[in-house]
Design an enzyme around this catalytic site. Sequence first.
Site, short mmCIF file in Angstrom:
data_model
loop_
_atom_site.label_atom_id
_atom_site.label_comp_id
_atom_site.label_asym_id
_atom_site.label_seq_id
_atom_site.Cartn_x
_atom_site.Cartn_y
_atom_site.Cartn_z
N GLU A 93 44.01 31.48 34.07
CA GLU A 93 43.55 30.59 35.14
C GLU A 93 42.12 30.90 35.55
O GLU A 93 41.68 32.04 35.49
CB GLU A 93 44.42 30.80 36.38
CG GLU A 93 45.86 30.45 36.16
CD GLU A 93 46.70 30.73 37.39
OE1 GLU A 93 46.16 30.82 38.51
OE2 GLU A 93 47.92 30.85 37.22
N CYS A 106 35.81 31.77 39.53
CA CYS A 106 36.65 32.97 39.56
C CYS A 106 37.35 33.04 38.21
O CYS A 106 38.10 32.13 37.85
CB CYS A 106 37.65 32.83 40.71
SG CYS A 106 38.86 34.14 40.74
N CYS A 113 48.97 40.95 34.17
CA CYS A 113 48.38 42.18 34.70
C CYS A 113 49.47 43.23 34.77
O CYS A 113 50.63 42.90 35.01
CB CYS A 113 47.84 41.91 36.11
SG CYS A 113 46.99 43.33 36.85
N CYS A 117 50.82 45.11 41.84
CA CYS A 117 50.67 44.93 43.30
C CYS A 117 51.76 43.96 43.78
O CYS A 117 51.95 42.89 43.18
CB CYS A 117 49.27 44.37 43.63
SG CYS A 117 47.94 45.42 43.04
N CYS A 120 51.08 40.07 44.52
CA CYS A 120 50.27 39.31 43.56
C CYS A 120 51.13 38.62 42.49
O CYS A 120 51.96 39.27 41.85
CB CYS A 120 49.25 40.24 42.91
SG CYS A 120 48.19 39.40 41.73
N CYS A 334 45.33 33.76 42.50
CA CYS A 334 45.50 34.05 41.08
C CYS A 334 46.95 34.19 40.63
O CYS A 334 47.78 34.73 41.32
CB CYS A 334 44.71 35.29 40.72
SG CYS A 334 45.15 36.71 41.69
N1 SAH Z 1 42.83 43.28 39.58
C1 SAH Z 1 41.69 43.03 40.40
C2 SAH Z 1 41.23 41.59 40.44
C3 SAH Z 1 42.25 40.51 40.52
S1 SAH Z 1 42.98 40.04 42.03
C4 SAH Z 1 41.91 43.58 41.80
O1 SAH Z 1 42.98 44.06 42.08
O2 SAH Z 1 40.98 43.55 42.58
C5 SAH Z 1 41.71 39.46 43.09
C6 SAH Z 1 42.02 39.76 44.55
O3 SAH Z 1 43.08 38.93 45.05
C7 SAH Z 1 42.46 41.20 44.78
O4 SAH Z 1 41.86 41.69 45.95
C8 SAH Z 1 43.96 41.02 44.97
O5 SAH Z 1 44.52 42.13 45.61
C9 SAH Z 1 44.00 39.73 45.76
N2 SAH Z 1 45.31 39.06 45.79
C10 SAH Z 1 46.25 39.00 44.85
N3 SAH Z 1 47.32 38.30 45.27
C11 SAH Z 1 47.05 37.92 46.52
C12 SAH Z 1 47.76 37.18 47.52
N4 SAH Z 1 48.99 36.72 47.29
N5 SAH Z 1 47.16 36.98 48.72
C13 SAH Z 1 45.91 37.47 48.97
N6 SAH Z 1 45.19 38.16 48.07
C14 SAH Z 1 45.75 38.41 46.87
#
Ligand code: SAH
Length: 357
Positions: A93, A106, A113, A117, A120, A334
């Site tokens: 995406e 973006c 991944c 987390c 996510c 994402c």
């Molecule tokens: N792996 C990298 C980049 C990808 S995610 C990282 O962890 O930074 C990009 C950002 O979106 C990160 O800060 C991630 O924690 C955040 N993110 C992911 N899912 C999310 C959600 N459901 N709500 C808000 N932020 C989110």
Amino acid sequence: MREFDIKSMIFTEVEDVVSSMGLPRFRAKQIFDWLQIYGVMSYDEMTNLPKSLREKLAEKYPINSCEIELKQVSNLDETVKYLFRLSDGNFVESVLMKYKYGYTLCVSSQVGCKMGCVFCASTKSGCVRSLMPSEILGQIHAAQRDMNIRISHVVMMGMGEPLDNYENTIRFLRLAGEEKGLNLSLRNISLSTCGIVPRIYDLIDEKLPITLSVSLHAPDDKMRSEVMPINKKYPINELIKACKDYTKETSRRISFEYAMIKDVNDTDECALKLAGLLRGMLCHVNLIPANEINESEHKRSTNDRLQRFMKILNSKGVNTTVRRSLGSDIDASCGQLRSKHVRNSVRRDDCENFSKV
Ligand code: SAH
């Protein structure tokens, strides 16, 4: 030495290909231009090359493609969400956002991944594979060509952990900044990481003037380890030390991402702890109202909470803003579109709100 696909090659490597095929040197510039500036996905578009040469190149050096599978345009703002299909049938995406200063894309760095987390969507089915530099560049080219625009800013905040795909990410950055190619200003590129500490030190040595974003999301180890498993390997004090070293060595301000999750990390106490952790650092905190995803029970904090949290941090001298959320009607955070699409391959019946391209 590792071999890259032709669109992931730097100029001198394309020159080597050209000389190994016994071609005149000027062909290297022609091929590099088509791949890097115009982002063509087929040699047939390279109209200044003889047909026989195009056929030979196509056979020996296939071009990694990045085709639009789905495209959604927000009704609220002009945000565009793309689902791209790669040469091997995998999907990634990208999100295109329009700001006063220009277009920001973006981009994703991996298919899925493995960082896990909890909030996510990208990580829910693990990591299928890392993207090649050409496939990260391909997202920029595809969006530019689709919209007939030039993208000036790139954020590596899509699917994947860029520092878990280190070599390809660095090569992508160098190619994106290449004068003979897209010629993007590296100052306009942000790389976001969940905090793989040794790779942050490697990044310092690369001396690239990019902006580093660090996904913090919690002010102490107990809370952070619950939402971000990477914290068990690289705890907060090591991460903050690496960030301080990064700003010391590069003189660049770090941006901390903090997704506000209701009743998890959004209390006054958390704000005070966070202020203590970051006090005196050359940094900026971005508060993001957490996007609610199907795969997690986490809820977004209220606007009042966000404002109060921001106020506390600012009053303690930690520069903080709330990130404007774009494309909230099109699952623009994402991983959401891909996971829906992959599910829909089985259940296509709830797919009608996507425009098939
Ligand atoms: N792996 C990298 C980049 C990808 S995610 C990282 O962890 O930074 C990009 C950002 O979106 C990160 O800060 C991630 O924690 C955040 N993110 C992911 N899912 C999310 C959600 N459901 N709500 C808000 N932020 C989110």
